[in-house]
Design a protein around this motif. Structure first.
Motif, PDB file in Angstrom:
ATOM      1  N   PHE A 284       2.166  -2.135  -4.277  1.00  0.00           N
ATOM      2  CA  PHE A 284       1.505  -1.283  -5.277  1.00  0.00           C
ATOM      3  C   PHE A 284       0.863  -0.076  -4.604  1.00  0.00           C
ATOM      4  CE2 PHE A 284       0.786  -5.002  -8.445  1.00  0.00           C
ATOM      5  CZ  PHE A 284       2.087  -4.863  -8.877  1.00  0.00           C
TER       6      PHE A 284
ATOM      7  N   ALA B 260      -2.761   2.314 -11.465  1.00  0.00           N
ATOM      8  CA  ALA B 260      -2.412   1.693 -10.180  1.00  0.00           C
ATOM      9  C   ALA B 260      -3.568   0.847  -9.659  1.00  0.00           C
ATOM     10  CB  ALA B 260      -2.040   2.771  -9.163  1.00  0.00           C
TER      11      ALA B 260
ATOM     12  N   PHE C 156       4.344  -0.897 -12.231  1.00  0.00           N
ATOM     13  CA  PHE C 156       3.168  -1.765 -12.243  1.00  0.00           C
ATOM     14  C   PHE C 156       3.135  -2.855 -13.313  1.00  0.00           C
ATOM     15  CE2 PHE C 156       1.550   2.208 -10.235  1.00  0.00           C
ATOM     16  CZ  PHE C 156       1.421   1.677  -8.969  1.00  0.00           C
TER      17      PHE C 156
END
Lengths: 571, 111
Positions: free
Chosen positions: A85, A112, A232
């Protein structure tokens, strides 16, 4: 990784990367121009440092209303997702460097940051808070495309996730009341709590029939927002499923169906980002299937595939985004012959396409085959064949159809320039990872949750199988080129239920319900009307009792009365 | 330079095609000759099954998708357009673009 640079932050044992990124993003509107670009890059870099310097352990535990909260649970499983990520946040930031839209930049960073917040959440309440924050930030990446289609699509995205969020919260509440604990470990309860949390996670993982929000919204997002979106939401759901529901048998079949559902619809897609969005569904299917099987190799495979997938899928979306950004067109029927004008984009796209198709020497080969190998070891033939079928379909759409009709094929007359440098740099970084992981899989394997990883993708058997499969798919593609081309059509999916069927049903109920209600009221009024009619007959303007009498007759009757009383008096 | 390289590949497309076909033939032959490495499924010991499966899988998928498309899920592109009626957004996004451009120009001037 954390051995390389473990940092002693002053005054605390761990700096939560999400808080750093989310709070840092709030300062973005303060800056403008080049200063803001530097600030965004610095913030993404600081986020990476904070994630990569995290030492496995438990941090930020506290009591809240008598519940044990834990914001930082860092172990192998959460770290592998947090690493990718963080890399992805950096790539996405570079890709969006030229964009002048503070809302998008803040939304991207909060999104994020929340995704990493979910992976580090040690309790379900923290998880839920970051889960919803992801939703509330990510929807802006769709809305900021600023047209009525994106606006409507974003609202559907918001509503679907709002419902799934409520299901998840209800599940968490039930779970707490049953177990007395909020710790996010394997969800080991019977009944409603289990299913509510599972469905809450499955909606975010885009498991059919609850997947249509993804293929509806992602093609309508902004060029740069779609890159963040592709990374995500679904992958945090893969993480939560892996943590909460390993070895859940229903996930095996759900995953296998997902892989085929995705590739089948992708064959029909005309919009390039919709095609890629269906391949998110398909690829996440492999991960879900791996989680369902739940052996060490299958779970390692799912984690490795999530890691590889985020990078190559983001690269695919970046390539498609570059096409849309430079040409303003998103339909395969309107594209063609772009390789001469966007050669670097083409090459980067193809690296990602080979990765998703699991060509040897790319990242997909060392991660996807791991899941297939886990199924082979357990001799589950039907699932194995379904997943292999989807492999063929992946190459067919992403590796052949999209590049052929966008970059090669018939010249569409578009004479565009190459994408901006920052976009190319971002694509280059992602392409590097796709190949690096393919060449040195042990770099990826060292992050996987179950160590040691004793798996070698590069065996003669795997190589022969995979190369034959893919190349003969290519043969069929070119033989049937006439039939596999894009059509000027759209496809309906399960979103038809809430986009067409439900409005129609509501319209039907409204129309007939109104008529029935009116009839019912008329029925109730009928005796009342009778009474009113009778009363108005007697007392109405024309009624007997309402008739006016002339004063002359009054005098006459008074005279008659008086005469009568006089007469009675004399008698 | 990259364009020239790609153009060269396209010009030699026929050669490339035959080279790929030859490579595919070699793959199948090697698979037939070499003893199979795995025996978990019956087909893993059949040489060339990968090639066969690739062909069958693509045919199944194309047939499945096209059948589904023409039989059930294809719609014209304006199928969902009635959703947009009365949903025009307030304010013209272009105004905002102009304002941003003005701000950016100011920035550049200041710099």
């Amino acid at each position: 990784m954390h051995e390389l640079f473990s940092i002693n932050w002053p005054g605390m044992d761990w700096l939560h990367p999400s808080l750093l990124l989310i709070l840092g993003s709030l300062l973005i509107p303060v800056f403008r121009g080049a200063v803001q670009q530097v600030y965004r890059l610095t913030l993404a870099a600081a986020f990476m440092v904070a994630v990569f310097s995290t030492v496995p352990g438990v941090y930020a535990s506290f009591q809240f209303l008598g519940m044990d909260m834990m914001m930082g649970r860092a172990d192998q499983l959460s770290l592998v997702f947090a690493y990718v990520f963080a890399i992805m946040a950096m790539i996405g930031t570079i890709y969006a460097l030229h964009v002048k839209d503070n809302v998008q930049h803040m939304a991207g960073f909060i999104y994020a940051g929340s995704a990493v917040g979910v992976t580090f959440a040690g309790d379900l309440l923290t998880l839920y808070v970051f889960w919803e924050l992801m939703l509330l930030s990510s929807v802006w990446l769709i809305w900021r495309n600023r047209n009525p289609i994106s606006f409507a699509s974003g609202f559907r995205y918001l509503l679907v996730h709002a419902v799934s969020g409520v299901l998840l919260l209800a599940g968490i509440v039930l779970y707490y009341s049953q177990t007395g604990s909020l710790a996010f470990e394997r969800i080991d309860v019977e009944g409603a709590a289990f299913w509510l949390i599972l469905v809450g996670f499955m909606v975010n993982a885009a498991v059919p029939p609850l997947h249509a929000w993804l293929t509806d919204a992602y093609p309508e997002a902004t060029v740069t927002g779609a890159v963040f979106l592709s990374a995500f939401t679904t992958k945090t759901a893969v993480y939560t499923l892996m943590r909460g529901f390993p070895e859940t048998e229903v996930l095996i079949w759900m995953g296998a169906v997902m892989t085929i559902w995705g590739v089948t619809y992708a064959v029909l897609a005309n919009n390039i980002r919709r095609l890629l969005a269906y391949h998110i569904v398909s690829q996440v299917g492999y991960m879900v299937a791996g989680i369902g099987l739940g052996t060490a190799m299958a779970l390692n495979g799912s984690a490795a595939h999530a890691f590889a997938h985020i990078l190559y899928k983001a690269l695919l979306f970046m390539g498609a985004g570059a096409i849309i950004y430079m040409t303003g067109r998103a339909k395969l029927t309107q594209l063609g012959g772009l390789y001469r004008y966007m050669p670097l984009t083409f090459i980067f796209y193809m690296i990602a396409a080979f990765s998703i198709s699991a060509f040897p020497l790319t990242s997909g080969f060392v991660s996807k085959t791991m899941i297939l190998e886990a199924y082979a070891e357990n001799q589950m033939a039907i699932i194995w064949l379904m997943l292999s079928l989807a492999s063929a379909g992946t190459f067919l759409s992403v590796g052949l159809k999209l590049p052929w009709f966008a970059f090669m094929g018939k010249d569409s007359g578009l004479r565009t320039k190459e994408a901006p440098t920052n976009m190319l740099v971002a694509m280059g970084i992602a392409a590097f990872f796709c190949i690096y992981i393919g060449i040195r899989p042990e770099w990826l394997y060292q992050f996987l949750p179950f160590q040691p990883v004793e798996y070698n993708a590069y065996t003669m058997g795997h190589l022969l199988w995979e190369l034959q499969l893919l190349l003969f798919v290519g043969l069929i593609f070119f033989l049937l080129l006439k039939y596999v081309g894009p059509k000027e059509k759209i496809t309906i999916d399960t979103d038809w239920i809430y986009r067409k069927a439900a409005p129609r049903a509501v319209g039907f109920v409204h129309q007939h319900g109104t008529a029935a209600w009116h009839a019912f009221l008329a029925g109730l009024r009928w005796p009342l009307d009778r009474i009113v009619d009778a009363a108005s007959r007697h007392h109405g303007p024309q009624g007997t009792l309402a008739r006016t009498w002339p004063t002359g007759s009054m005098v006459l009757w008074v005279a008659v009365l008086l005469a009568a009383s006089l007469l009675i008096y004399y008698l | 330079m990259i364009v020239k390289f790609l153009d060269m590949l396209v010009r030699h497309g026929t050669l490339l095609k035959w080279a790929t076909l030859a490579f595919m033939a070699v793959l199948v032959i090697v698979d037939l000759i070499l003893p199979s490495a795995y025996d978990r499924f019956a087909w893993e010991s059949w040489g060339g099954f990968g090639a066969f499966f690739g062909i069958v899988a693509s045919l199944i998928l194309i047939a499945l998708a096209k059948g589904l498309g023409f039989g059930l899920v294809y719609r014209s592109e304006d199928y969902y357009d009635d959703e947009l009626e009365g949903r025009e957004m307030s304010g013209d996004p272009r105004d905002e673009d102009e304002r941003n451009e003005m701000l950016n120009k100011e920035d550049e001037n200041n710099a």
